[in-house]
Design a protein around this motif. Structure first.
Motif, mmCIF file in Angstrom:
data_model
loop_
_atom_site.group_PDB
_atom_site.id
_atom_site.type_symbol
_atom_site.label_atom_id
_atom_site.label_comp_id
_atom_site.label_asym_id
_atom_site.label_seq_id
_atom_site.Cartn_x
_atom_site.Cartn_y
_atom_site.Cartn_z
ATOM 1 N N SER A 100 29.068 34.121 56.225
ATOM 2 C CA SER A 100 28.242 33.805 57.395
ATOM 3 C C SER A 100 26.948 34.608 57.452
ATOM 4 N N THR A 101 26.748 35.501 56.506
ATOM 5 C CA THR A 101 25.533 36.329 56.556
ATOM 6 C C THR A 101 24.742 36.336 55.263
ATOM 7 N N GLN A 102 25.359 35.952 54.133
ATOM 8 C CA GLN A 102 24.671 36.122 52.855
ATOM 9 C C GLN A 102 24.447 34.830 52.086
ATOM 10 N N GLY A 103 24.748 33.698 52.691
ATOM 11 C CA GLY A 103 24.500 32.427 52.017
ATOM 12 C C GLY A 103 23.023 32.044 52.114
ATOM 13 N N ARG A 104 22.694 30.888 51.634
ATOM 14 C CA ARG A 104 21.300 30.412 51.653
ATOM 15 C C ARG A 104 20.731 30.294 53.065
ATOM 16 N N LEU A 105 21.617 30.152 54.045
ATOM 17 C CA LEU A 105 21.153 29.965 55.425
ATOM 18 C C LEU A 105 20.921 31.278 56.151
ATOM 19 N N GLY A 106 21.234 32.393 55.511
ATOM 20 C CA GLY A 106 21.083 33.687 56.165
ATOM 21 C C GLY A 106 22.205 33.924 57.153
ATOM 22 N N ASP A 107 21.913 34.622 58.219
ATOM 23 C CA ASP A 107 22.919 34.991 59.215
ATOM 24 C C ASP A 107 23.146 33.816 60.165
ATOM 25 N N ILE A 108 24.298 33.186 60.041
ATOM 26 C CA ILE A 108 24.610 32.014 60.878
ATOM 27 C C ILE A 108 25.741 32.323 61.857
ATOM 28 N N ARG A 109 26.020 33.587 62.073
ATOM 29 C CA ARG A 109 27.052 33.933 63.050
ATOM 30 C C ARG A 109 26.642 33.396 64.423
ATOM 31 N N GLY A 110 27.634 32.864 65.150
ATOM 32 C CA GLY A 110 27.375 32.331 66.487
ATOM 33 C C GLY A 110 26.863 30.907 66.511
ATOM 34 N N ARG A 111 26.716 30.278 65.370
ATOM 35 C CA ARG A 111 26.263 28.896 65.319
ATOM 36 C C ARG A 111 27.467 27.954 65.331
ATOM 37 N N PRO A 112 27.375 26.787 65.898
ATOM 38 C CA PRO A 112 26.174 26.266 66.528
ATOM 39 C C PRO A 112 25.846 27.045 67.800
ATOM 40 N N SER A 113 24.596 27.389 67.906
ATOM 41 C CA SER A 113 24.095 28.177 69.036
ATOM 42 C C SER A 113 23.878 27.269 70.247
ATOM 43 N N PRO A 114 23.655 27.871 71.418
ATOM 44 C CA PRO A 114 23.310 27.036 72.589
ATOM 45 C C PRO A 114 22.099 26.146 72.317
ATOM 46 N N GLU A 115 21.142 26.644 71.555
ATOM 47 C CA GLU A 115 19.957 25.834 71.219
ATOM 48 C C GLU A 115 20.351 24.660 70.324
ATOM 49 N N ASP A 116 21.224 24.917 69.332
ATOM 50 C CA ASP A 116 21.698 23.834 68.462
ATOM 51 C C ASP A 116 22.389 22.752 69.287
ATOM 52 N N LEU A 117 23.243 23.173 70.202
ATOM 53 C CA LEU A 117 24.012 22.222 71.012
ATOM 54 C C LEU A 117 23.122 21.478 71.997
ATOM 55 N N SER A 118 22.111 22.153 72.514
ATOM 56 C CA SER A 118 21.144 21.493 73.393
ATOM 57 C C SER A 118 20.398 20.395 72.627
ATOM 58 N N GLN A 119 20.084 20.660 71.359
ATOM 59 C CA GLN A 119 19.410 19.660 70.526
ATOM 60 C C GLN A 119 20.320 18.456 70.285
ATOM 61 N N VAL A 120 21.609 18.703 70.073
ATOM 62 C CA VAL A 120 22.564 17.602 69.903
ATOM 63 C C VAL A 120 22.592 16.741 71.169
ATOM 64 N N THR A 121 22.644 17.390 72.325
ATOM 65 C CA THR A 121 22.664 16.656 73.597
ATOM 66 C C THR A 121 21.397 15.814 73.757
ATOM 67 N N GLU A 122 20.260 16.413 73.464
ATOM 68 C CA GLU A 122 18.987 15.678 73.580
ATOM 69 C C GLU A 122 18.939 14.506 72.600
ATOM 70 N N ASN A 123 19.371 14.738 71.366
ATOM 71 C CA ASN A 123 19.391 13.662 70.374
ATOM 72 C C ASN A 123 20.319 12.531 70.808
ATOM 73 N N ALA A 124 21.437 12.876 71.446
ATOM 74 C CA ALA A 124 22.378 11.855 71.928
ATOM 75 C C ALA A 124 21.758 11.019 73.035
ATOM 76 N N ARG A 125 21.056 11.685 73.957
ATOM 77 C CA ARG A 125 20.376 10.931 75.029
ATOM 78 C C ARG A 125 19.360 9.957 74.431
ATOM 79 N N ALA A 126 18.584 10.433 73.462
ATOM 80 C CA ALA A 126 17.568 9.591 72.834
ATOM 81 C C ALA A 126 18.209 8.431 72.068
ATOM 82 N N LEU A 127 19.307 8.692 71.377
ATOM 83 C CA LEU A 127 19.996 7.649 70.652
ATOM 84 C C LEU A 127 20.534 6.582 71.591
ATOM 85 N N ALA A 128 21.167 7.007 72.665
ATOM 86 C CA ALA A 128 21.700 6.058 73.650
ATOM 87 C C ALA A 128 20.583 5.210 74.256
#
Length: 179
Positions: A146-174
């Motif tokens: 969770s800290t040394q892969g290509r994505l860097g430090d991804i601890r705590g993901r999906p983050s609140p920001e990631d989940l907010s983006q999913v919610t927004e994308n869902a509204r737009a899709l609907a």
């Protein structure tokens, strides 16, 4: 619009994304059925305008319970004569694949094959995949992964920001599907 969200989650990453997706669809006034893949044995996916399938990428593939679900859906469709040459799309039917990944080795490239594989089951029975969403999730059980892969430090993901983006994308899709 009637939607169903079918998901499988081992560590909670995919479930968080599924709940964010549900929130966005409901905010857009979609009628949403929400179920784990283990409980979706008798679901008629053609009863829905939008079928959303979520899972984590496991070694470039969906996990076994998701693969079993897909094979069962496909076998039922084949038995009912819905698998046709050229895979003609069924009007008004759509699928969304959402895949969580941590990618300690190669990042999103570990998730793309899993989503494409799953999508083919829907495409072959006439339900076009209108999008694939890839959501970063912490690799539980290994701080190194969770800290040394290509994505860097991804601890705590999906983050609140990631989940907010999913919610927004869902509204737009609907909104797009309802217009």
């Amino acid at each position: 619009m009637k939607a169903i969200i079918v998901y499988w989650s081992h560590t909670g990453n995919t479930e968080k994304a599924a709940r964010a997706l549900k929130r966005g669809l409901e905010e857009a006034r979609a009628e949403v059925t929400f179920t784990r893949v283990e409980e979706a044995k008798d679901i008629d996916i053609l009863a829905y305008d939008l079928v959303c399938l979520g899972f984590p990428s496991y070694q470039w593939r969906p996990p076994q319970p998701v693969d079993h679900f897909l094979r069962t859906v496909f076998a039922t469709a084949r038995k009912e004569g819905r698998v046709k040459i050229g895979a003609p799309p069924i009007p008004g039917k759509h699928a969304l694949i959402f895949c969580t990944y941590s990618g300690p080795h190669t990042g999103i490239r570990e998730a793309i094959p899993a989503a494409l594989y799953a999508g083919q089951y829907f495409e072959h029975i006439g339900i076009p995949v209108i999008d694939e969403w890839y959501i970063v999730g912490e690799f539980h059980g290994s701080e190194e992964a969770s800290t040394q892969g290509r994505l860097g430090d991804i601890r705590g993901r999906p983050s609140p920001e990631d989940l907010s983006q999913v919610t927004e994308n869902a509204r737009a899709l609907a909104a797009r599907l309802s217009s």
